[in-house]
Write a protein that holds these residues in place. Structure first.
Motif: not given
Length: 852
Positions: A130-132, A206-223
Motif C-alpha cells: 500500500s502506498l500512503r 485488504d491492502p488499504n487496511a488500518d494499521i496499529q502503532q509501530h512497536n518493533n523499532g523505527m528509525g532513519v538511514f542514509a542512502i
C-alpha cells in the motif's frame, strides 16, 4: 505534557526531518545479491534484537529488518525517480507490518513523504502493499500520486517475509493535494525511514487496511547513491513479474452528512475552539446577554457532554464516565492514542476534541508566577492587571494537590525518593499555588484541575454555566474553514462537518457589531487566519495555490501580519535516574485492564491511584539560572515514574527539565498546500538558552547527590550537563523528545503592530491588527514562555480578555465620516487624517488607517 509515544505519530511519530547535513544514520550497511532474482542491492539493516523503551532510532528489531535499493548506473549524475527495492520484514508473532518511508535530501520526515507499507496476507507467499502518505503526524492515508509498485518476487515463512519490487516514480512526491518535490539522486545522498510492528493489521487481505502503532523499532538511514548504482539495472528493470501484486490504491474521500447552518440566524460572538480559552471566554461573553456560538471541530470528550470513548474491555460501561473523566487515564492518548482524538492537520500533538488540550493533558493546574506576566506581557497584562481574573478563575477551579477524596496521596515512591535529596540540599517544600512566585530551589506536590476525584477544569465549570443560558449554543464536529471579510471587518464564517452531525454552510455575524474570537490553539488559529487572508504573504500565497484558491479573499484585501512567527514551547530535556525504592505502576495497562481493587475504589469512592494523573507525577521542582547573556531563565522539573531515552520502566524515574520564562529561542509554524500545519522552524537551540539548561542539570545532579543508592542513567555519572546536551541534537529528527507540547506564541500580543514592521499580531485588547472585530484568545497570544504548564494561565487570560473585549465600543461600517483633520488611526471612518511628527496616514482599506 511531555509525550513519549502516540498513535498520531504512527510510522515513527518522531521521524522528523533530520538536519541538512544528514548526520543521522541509524543502520548498518552492505551489499546483498538476492538469489532468486540475482539483483544486487545496497542494504540498510537492523539486526535481530530487543526493542526497548519507545524504540526511537532503534538499531535492532525483533527478527531484524532489511531494506535494499538498486539505482540506475546514471543516478549519480541524472536524477532517477525509479528504483528496485528489497524488503526483508520480520513477523515474530506470525503477523505484523513493515514500512519504508521515501525520504529526500534533507531528511525522512513523516509528513508529505511517500510510504510503502507491506505485510503477508496469509495466503501462500502473497504480500499486500500500500502506498500512503501523511499530511501531518497522523495515521497515513492513501497516496494519490503517480508512484507504482510492481512485485518481482516474494517469499513468506513463519517468521519472515521477502519482497523484491520495482518502485516507479517513488522518488518524486506528487500527490495533487500536497506540495510537490523530488529526491535528487545526483546530490549523492538521501534519507530513508523505516518502521515495523508485530501487531496485526485490521484485515490482512485488504491492502488499504488500518494499521496499529509501530512497536518493533523505527528509525532513519542514509542512502549512498554511488553504492546503490548498478550496471545491470536496466536489465533488471525489464524483468517480468511472476506473481500477482496485491496493491492498494486511492480510496474515496470520506464525506460526512452535515446539518445546514440556519440562514436566518446571526450571532453577536462566534468563538472558534472549545478548549482552555474558548470555553471560558464563551461563558463570559454569554454572561453579558450577547448571543454566543461556540464551535469545536472534535467530538465530545467528557461523558457530561455526551462523550462515549471508553475502554475496549468495558470496565467503564454503564457509568457516566469516559476515559477523559478519569485523571489516571490521561496517558492513554500518549501511549497508543484513540481514533478521533488527536488533531490530524498538524505535525504536533494536540487534542482536537471538546476541552482541547485540557481534555487530554495531565490536568496540571498552576497559578502563574507573577514574573510570567511582568516579564512577557505589556502594560494592561502585568501581574497586578491579572489579579482580578486570577482570583475569579481560582474561585471557580481551585484545583487540588490531594485529588483522592480520602485525602491521601498514592504511589508516592518516586516523590519520597527525590524529596530526601532536595530536603538535604536545602530546597524548600511549598504548596505551589499558595506561593506562586516562589519558584527558585523549591518543590511541591502536583496541583491538578480535578474536582470530586474527576477531571474538572473548564468543562466542569464554565461550560456548565454557559449551557444554562438561552443565548448560548455549542456545535461540535464542525470545522471553521475561513472568516469572510469586507476589508478589515468579518461578516461571516464558512464551516464544514468533521463528523456526521456537524454543521455545514455559512455562519452570519450580527451585521455591524458581530465579532469572531479565535481560540483554536497555536496551530489551529494561524491556520484559520492564513485561510482568511491574514498572515505573511508567503503563507497566503500557499493557501492561494491550494484547494482554497477559488475561495480566497482578493489579494488587495490581504492583511500582512507575522502570524506563525514567535512560536515557542518549553524546551524539554529528559534525564533519568534509578533507585531501588522506586516502583512502577503500569498506567498504560490501567487503561483497559486496571487493577481490580483500584478500579472499584475509583468507581465506588473516587479514591486511589486513578484519581491522580499518570505516571506518578511529582515532585515538581523549580530553579532559576542566569544565562551568559544576563537573562534569568526559569526552569521547571517534572518528575514521573517511568523510563525514557531507551531506559526501561521499573525502578527508573524520568526528570523532565522544561525551559520556561526567559528563553530566547523562537520558531515558526507554516501551512502546506494540503492545508496542514507544520513546525517549519524549531523553536530551540539558542546558545544562551542551552548554557542555562546545562547549569540547571548540574544543579539537580548536585541537589540529589545525598540520596543513597541513586544512579544517574541520563546523564551518565561524571557527565556534565553541557556534555550531556551534546548527545541530544536539536534537529527535526529528535524534536519529539525535546518538545513539551506546550506550544504558544504564534499570534503574539503586543503594542508593536505587525502592520508597521512590528512583531505583534494582536493588540492589548486581543484584536487582530488591521481588523475591527477579529480577536485571538488562546495560547497563540503569549509573547514568551511561562514558568509552568500553561492551562491555568490560558484560562486566566481568557477571563481577562473577555472584560477587555466587552468594554470595547461596538464597531461597524456605517458610522458617519470623521471630520477633516481628525486623528489618523480611527476605525471605520472615512475622510482626511493627521498624524504626529510629520508621519503619513496610510489607509489599510477605506475604513482603517495607521500612521507610518
Amino acid at each position: 505534557m511531555k509525550s513519549n509515544n502516540f498513535l498520531g505519530g504512527i510510522l515513527a511519530g518522531v521521524l522528523y526531518c533530520v538536519s541538512a547535513v544528514l548526520a543521522q544514520d541509524f543502520a548498518a550497511h552492505g551489499h546483498f545479491t538476492e538469489p532468486n532474482t540475482n539483483i544486487t542491492f545496497y542494504t540498510s539493516y537492523e539486526t535481530d534484537g530487543p526493542v526497548t523503551g519507545d524504540g526511537i532510532f532503534s538499531l535492532t528489531s525483533r527478527g531484524g529488518f532489511t531494506f535494499g535499493i538498486a539505482l540506475p548506473e546514471t543516478a549519480t549524475t541524472v536524477d532517477s525517480y525509479d528504483y528496485i527495492g528489497l524488503i526483508i520484514g520480520s513477523a515474530p508473532n506470525g503477523t505484523g507490518w513493515s514500512s519504508v518511508l521515501q525520504g529526500d535530501n534533507v531528511g525522512a520526515g513523516m509528513p508529505n513523504h511517500l510510504m510503502l507499507l507491506a505485510w503477508p496476507t496469509g495466503k501462500d507467499k502473497e504480500i499486500a502493499t500500500s502506498l500512503r502518505y501523511a499530511p501531518a503526524y497522523q495515521a497515513p492515508v492513501p497516496y494519490k500520486g503517480t508512484a507504482k509498485i510492481t512485485q518481482l518476487y516474494t517469499d513468506v515463512n513463519t517468521t519472515h517475509w521477502t519482497m523484491v519490487y520495482k518502485c516507479e516514480r517513488c522518488l518524486i512526491f506528487d500527490d495533487p493535494t500536497q506540495t510537490p518535490f523530488n529526491t535528487s539522486t545526483s546530490q549523492g545522498r538521501f534519507e530513508q525511514g523505516w518502521a515495523q510492528a508485530d501487531s496485526p493489521v485490521s484485515d490482512r487481505l485488504d491492502p488499504n487496511a488500518d494499521i496499529q502503532q509501530h512497536n518493533n523499532g523505527m528509525g532513519v538511514f542514509a542512502i549512498e547513491v554511488a553504492s546503490a548504482t548498478q550496471k545491470a539495472y536496466t536489465d533488471w528493470a525489464t524483468m517480468t513479474a511472476t506473481i500477482t501484486s496485491v496493491t492498494g490504491g486511492p480510496t474515496p474521500t470520506t464525506t460526512f452528512t452535515g446539518v445546514p447552518v440556519p440562514t436566518s440566524t446571526s450571532y453577536d460572538y462566534v468563538v472558534i475552539g472549545g478548549g482552555a480559552a474558548g470555553i471560558p471566554i464563551a461563558d463570559k461573553l454569554s454572561e453579558s446577554g450577547k448571543s454566543v456560538l461556540l464551535i469545536e471541530k472534535g467530538v465530545a470528550s467528557s461523558a457530561r457532554w455526551g462523550g462515549t470513548l471508553r475502554p475496549e474491555s468495558g470496565w467503564l460501561d454503564g457509568t457516566n464516565l469516559t476515559w477523559f473523566d478519569i485523571p489516571g487515564e490521561c496517558n492513554r492518548i500518549w501511549n497508543g492514542g484513540a481514533d478521533g482524538v488527536a488533531c490530524t492537520d498538524m505535525d504536533q500533538m494536540a487534542g482536537c476534541i471538546l476541552g482541547g488540550g485540557a481534555a487530554v493533558n495531565a490536568g496540571l493546574w498552576w497559578k502563574a508566577n507573577p514574573a510570567d506576566w511582568d516579564y512577557n506581557f505589556p502594560t494592561g497584562w502585568k501581574a497586578p492587571d491579572m489579579k482580578a481574573a486570577t482570583d475569579r478563575v481560582f474561585s471557580r477551579i481551585p484545583g487540588t494537590d490531594h485529588p483522592s477524596l480520602d485525602g491521601k496521596l498514592y504511589v508516592q515512591s518516586g516523590f519520597d525518593t527525590i524529596r530526601t535529596g532536595l530536603a538535604a540540599a536545602n530546597w524548600t517544600s511549598v504548596t505551589a499555588n499558595d506561593v506562586p512566585g516562589q519558584k527558585n530551589k523549591t518543590y511541591a506536590h502536583t496541583p491538578y484541575m480535578s474536582s470530586h476525584g474527576e477531571r474538572g477544569g473548564p468543562m466542569a465549570t464554565y461550560l456548565v454555566t454557559a449551557s444554562t443560558r438561552k443565548n448560548f449554543q455549542m456545535w461540535l464536529n464542525s470545522s471553521v474553514e475561513r472568516i469572510n471579510r469586507v476589508g478589515g471587518h468579518a461578516v461571516s464564517l464558512d464551516i464544514l462537518p468533521t463528523n456526521n452531525g456537524g454543521r455545514n454552510g455559512t455562519i452570519n455575524l450580527t451585521p455591524g457589531t458581530g465579532r469572531v474570537i479565535l481560540a483554536a490553539g497555536a496551530f489551529g488559529t494561524p491556520k484559520i487566519l492564513f485561510r482568511s487572508g491574514i498572515g505573511p504573504t508567503d503563507q497566503l500565497e500557499v493557501v492561494k495555490s491550494s484547494t482554497d484558491g477559488d475561495k480566497m479573499i482578493d489579494q488587495k484585501d490581504w492583511i500582512n501580519l507575522p502570524v506563525g512567527y514567535n512560536l515557542n514551547d518549553h524546551l524539554n530535556t529528559d534525564t533519568v535516574i534509578s533507585h531501588p525504592n522506586v516502583s512502577y505502576y503500569d498506567w498504560p495497562a490501567a487503561w483497559d485492564t486496571p487493577i481490580e481493587q483500584d478500579a472499584q475504589d475509583y468507581l465506588t469512592k473516587r479514591i486511589g491511584p486513578l484519581t491522580q494523573a499518570a505516571p506518578n507525577i511529582g515532585p515538581m521542582m523549580w530553579d532559576e539560572v542566569t544565562g551568559p547573556d544576563g537573562i534569568v531563565r526559569q526552569f521547571q522539573w517534572t518528575s514521573r515514574v517511568e523510563g525514557s531515552g531507551g531506559q526501561p520502566n521499573g525502578n527508573t524515574m524520568t526528570l523532565s527539565l522544561y525551559l520556561g520564562r526567559g528563553s530566547v529561542s523562537r520558531g515558526r509554524t507554516t501551512i502546506g498546500k494540503g492545508l496542514n500545519m507544520v513546525v517549519s522552524t524549531i523553536p530551540f537551540g539558542d546558545t544562551n538558552d542551552l548554557a542555562a539548561v546545562a547549569v540547571a542539570i548540574d544543579n539537580m545532579v548536585a541537589a540529589l547527590s545525598p540520596v543513597a543508592n541513586m544512579t544517574w542513567l541520563l546523564p551518565p555519572s561524571n557527565t556534565t550537563g553541557a556534555e550531556y546536551l551534546k548527545t541530544l541534537p536539536l534537529t527535526y529528527a529528535n524534536i519529539g523528545a525535546r518538545r513539551s507540547n506546550h506550544w504558544m506564541g504564534s499570534a503574539k500580543l503586543g503594542t508593536d503592530s505587525g502592520l508597521t514592521g512590528g512583531t505583534s499580531v494582536v493588540d492589548t485588547n486581543t484584536k487582530v491588527y488591521g481588523t475591527d472585530n477579529i480577536f485571538v484568545v488562546d495560547a497563540s497570544i503569549w509573547p514568551g514562555m511561562p514558568s509552568t504548564n500553561p492551562s491555568g494561565l490560558i484560562v486566566v487570560a481568557a477571563e481577562h480578555a473577555a472584560v477587555k473585549i466587552l468594554a470595547l465600543p461596538a464597531t461597524g461600517g456605517t458610522a458617519p465620516p470623521q471630520p477633516h483633520g481628525s486623528q489618523c488611526g480611527g476605525k471605520f471612518y472615512t475622510g482626511s487624517r493627521v498624524c504626529p511628527n510629520r508621519q503619513k496616514c496610510k489607509f489599510l482599506n477605506p475604513n482603517l488607517s495607521v500612521c507610518v
